[in-house]
Design a protein around this motif. Structure first.
Motif, PDB file in Angstrom:
ATOM      1  N   GLY A 133       0.788  -1.138  -0.316  1.00 24.11           N
ATOM      2  CA  GLY A 133      -0.260  -0.047   0.125  1.00 24.11           C
ATOM      3  C   GLY A 133       0.310   1.040  -0.043  1.00 24.11           C
ATOM      4  O   GLY A 133       1.982   1.092  -0.023  1.00 24.11           O
ATOM      5  N   GLN A 134      -0.105   2.477   0.299  1.00 28.92           N
ATOM      6  CA  GLN A 134       1.186   3.375   0.569  1.00 28.92           C
ATOM      7  C   GLN A 134       1.541   3.340   1.703  1.00 28.92           C
ATOM      8  O   GLN A 134       1.545   2.953   2.676  1.00 28.92           O
ATOM      9  CB  GLN A 134       0.300   5.065   0.896  1.00 28.92           C
ATOM     10  CG  GLN A 134      -0.043   5.978   0.454  1.00 28.92           C
ATOM     11  CD  GLN A 134      -0.552   7.380   0.621  1.00 28.92           C
ATOM     12  OE1 GLN A 134      -1.487   6.987   0.244  1.00 28.92           O
ATOM     13  NE2 GLN A 134      -0.253   8.060   1.369  1.00 28.92           N
ATOM     14  N   LEU A 135       3.372   3.788   1.459  1.00 28.78           N
ATOM     15  CA  LEU A 135       4.020   4.428   2.528  1.00 28.78           C
ATOM     16  C   LEU A 135       4.169   6.208   3.174  1.00 28.78           C
ATOM     17  O   LEU A 135       4.465   6.637   2.280  1.00 28.78           O
ATOM     18  CB  LEU A 135       5.658   3.783   2.251  1.00 28.78           C
ATOM     19  CG  LEU A 135       6.625   4.215   3.371  1.00 28.78           C
ATOM     20  CD1 LEU A 135       6.381   3.331   4.830  1.00 28.78           C
ATOM     21  CD2 LEU A 135       7.810   3.835   3.140  1.00 28.78           C
ATOM     22  N   THR A 136       3.597   6.446   3.691  1.00 30.85           N
ATOM     23  CA  THR A 136       4.039   7.465   4.441  1.00 30.85           C
ATOM     24  C   THR A 136       4.983   7.504   5.525  1.00 30.85           C
ATOM     25  O   THR A 136       5.352   7.445   6.783  1.00 30.85           O
ATOM     26  CB  THR A 136       2.618   8.654   5.092  1.00 30.85           C
ATOM     27  OG1 THR A 136       1.616   7.511   4.427  1.00 30.85           O
ATOM     28  CG2 THR A 136       2.549   9.450   5.336  1.00 30.85           C
ATOM     29  N   ALA A 137       6.161   9.062   5.144  1.00 32.79           N
ATOM     30  CA  ALA A 137       6.996   9.360   6.397  1.00 32.79           C
ATOM     31  C   ALA A 137       6.942  10.539   6.811  1.00 32.79           C
ATOM     32  O   ALA A 137       7.233  11.641   6.525  1.00 32.79           O
ATOM     33  CB  ALA A 137       7.978   8.768   5.694  1.00 32.79           C
ATOM     34  N   SER A 138       6.140  10.763   7.857  1.00 35.40           N
ATOM     35  CA  SER A 138       5.308  12.184   8.532  1.00 35.40           C
ATOM     36  C   SER A 138       6.899  13.100   8.642  1.00 35.40           C
ATOM     37  O   SER A 138       6.365  14.398   8.831  1.00 35.40           O
ATOM     38  CB  SER A 138       4.501  12.410   9.152  1.00 35.40           C
ATOM     39  OG  SER A 138       4.792  11.122  10.768  1.00 35.40           O
ATOM     40  N   HIS A 139       8.011  13.135   8.854  1.00 34.92           N
ATOM     41  CA  HIS A 139       8.896  13.198   9.874  1.00 34.92           C
ATOM     42  C   HIS A 139       9.774  12.820   8.960  1.00 34.92           C
ATOM     43  O   HIS A 139      11.291  13.381   9.256  1.00 34.92           O
ATOM     44  CB  HIS A 139       9.463  12.956  10.863  1.00 34.92           C
ATOM     45  CG  HIS A 139       8.326  13.402  12.713  1.00 34.92           C
ATOM     46  ND1 HIS A 139       8.191  15.201  12.406  1.00 34.92           N
ATOM     47  CD2 HIS A 139       7.487  12.743  12.948  1.00 34.92           C
ATOM     48  CE1 HIS A 139       7.026  14.982  13.252  1.00 34.92           C
ATOM     49  NE2 HIS A 139       6.445  13.871  13.369  1.00 34.92           N
ATOM     50  N   GLY A 140      10.051  12.607   7.423  1.00 33.89           N
ATOM     51  CA  GLY A 140      11.324  12.572   6.445  1.00 33.89           C
ATOM     52  C   GLY A 140      11.561  11.432   6.683  1.00 33.89           C
ATOM     53  O   GLY A 140      11.031  10.595   7.122  1.00 33.89           O
TER      54      GLY A 140
END
Length: 142
Positions: free
Chosen positions: A63-70
């Motif tokens: 699925g989607q991979l989110t890195a909210s702090h870089g």
């Protein structure tokens, strides 16, 4: 609430031990074999998460991979589809190393390709579609 103390569990029939309800583990949980977790959401609260224990291990995110702090990579990165960098016109994308466009480079009409710094630069190229409908080459004659 009652407590169950178990040293060893061996299922009498089948391959599974079924537990209905919640399970709380205090301490470490070690799984040998494959861990199949089928859940709507999985929440992990941890300071550090390590995926894999060898350079040959592969981690796949379907699925989607989110890195909210870089996101930091210490190795080369390969993307097999389109890549969008930034989501606003105020975003800045910086390439500190060499930037290669092996198939070409598309610059939209009425946008400048600047040489030098981003605020003024030493020279620029642009196609003025909205104004004089010309390709403009501007340079500093200093």
């Amino acid at each position: 609430m009652s407590k169950l103390f178990v040293n060893t569990m061996n299922p009498v029939s089948g391959d599974y031990i079924d537990i209905s309800g919640s399970v709380r583990v205090t301490g470490s949980l070690t799984v040998t074999g494959t861990l199949n977790a089928r859940a709507k959401d999985v929440v992990v609260s941890s300071n550090t998460i390590t995926l894999g224990d060898a350079a040959s291990d592969v981690t796949t995110v379907t699925g989607q991979l989110t890195a909210s702090h870089g996101l930091t990579s210490t190795q080369d990165a390969l993307f097999n589809k389109n890549v969008t960098l930034g989501n606003a016109t105020s975003d800045v994308t910086t390439a500190t190393g060499q930037l290669t466009a092996s198939i070409g480079l598309a610059v939209p009409d009425d946008k400048m390709l600047r040489f030098g710094n981003a605020t003024g630069g030493d020279a620029f190229l642009t196609y003025d579609e909205a104004g004089v409908n010309r390709f403009i080459i501007s340079s500093s004659l200093g």
